[in-house]
Design an enzyme around this catalytic site. Structure first.
Site, PDB file in Angstrom:
ATOM      1  N   ARG A   1       0.835  -1.083   0.070  1.00  0.00           N
ATOM      2  CA  ARG A   1      -0.264  -0.208  -0.100  1.00  0.00           C
ATOM      3  C   ARG A   1       1.328   1.560   0.254  1.00  0.00           C
ATOM      4  O   ARG A   1       0.832   1.971  -0.249  1.00  0.00           O
ATOM      5  CB  ARG A   1      -1.168   0.002   0.896  1.00  0.00           C
TER       6      ARG A   1
ATOM      7  N   ASN B   1      -5.741  -2.566   2.279  1.00  0.00           N
ATOM      8  CA  ASN B   1      -5.750  -4.397   2.550  1.00  0.00           C
ATOM      9  C   ASN B   1      -7.326  -4.909   3.098  1.00  0.00           C
ATOM     10  O   ASN B   1      -8.249  -4.208   3.057  1.00  0.00           O
ATOM     11  CB  ASN B   1      -5.035  -4.484   3.904  1.00  0.00           C
TER      12      ASN B   1
END
Length: 129
Positions: free
Chosen positions: A54, A72
């Site tokens: 990320r 996520n």
């Protein structure tokens, strides 16, 4: 009249005028086509959690000037939305399919709901937790 033509050309963005002493030289601006704004959802599968995926996605998106978010999922993927110029979206798609973070292992990437938009709906690219 030349001044009227140049004014109209400037208003409509069709020509770029350069003054050279007593006359004007007009250059075509046809290779500077307008960029399309796109929005697209993505989901990346593989080893993409616990490997700073990320964070690297956010950095790459910001480098390309894209807006949106990523997060996520409970199923072990990373999903998100990105918005921006079509050429930069395509660069990010390739990055999400083939590069990712240094420790990630991308198995596949799905892109859904790609659409043309008239304005951006996000002000930055964020990581949702």
């Amino acid at each position: 009249m030349i001044s009227t033509k140049l004014l109209l050309a400037a208003v409509f963005g069709v020509f770029l005028a350069v003054q050279t002493f007593d006359n004007f030289t007009i250059f075509s601006n046809s290779n500077m086509s307008a960029k399309k704004l796109l929005s697209v959802e993505f989901e990346v599968f593989g080893r993409v959690q616990g490997v700073f995926f990320r964070k690297f996605t956010q950095q790459e998106a910001k480098k390309l000037g894209l807006k949106g978010w990523c997060m996520n999922t409970e199923s072990g993927t990373v999903q998100g939305v990105m918005e921006g110029n079509d050429d930069k979206i395509n660069e990010m798609k390739k990055w999400l399919e083939t590069i990712g973070s240094p420790l990630s292992k991308i198995e596949k990437t799905d892109f859904r709901n790609q659409k043309e938009i008239t304005e951006l709906t996000f002000s930055n690219f964020s990581v949702k937790r």
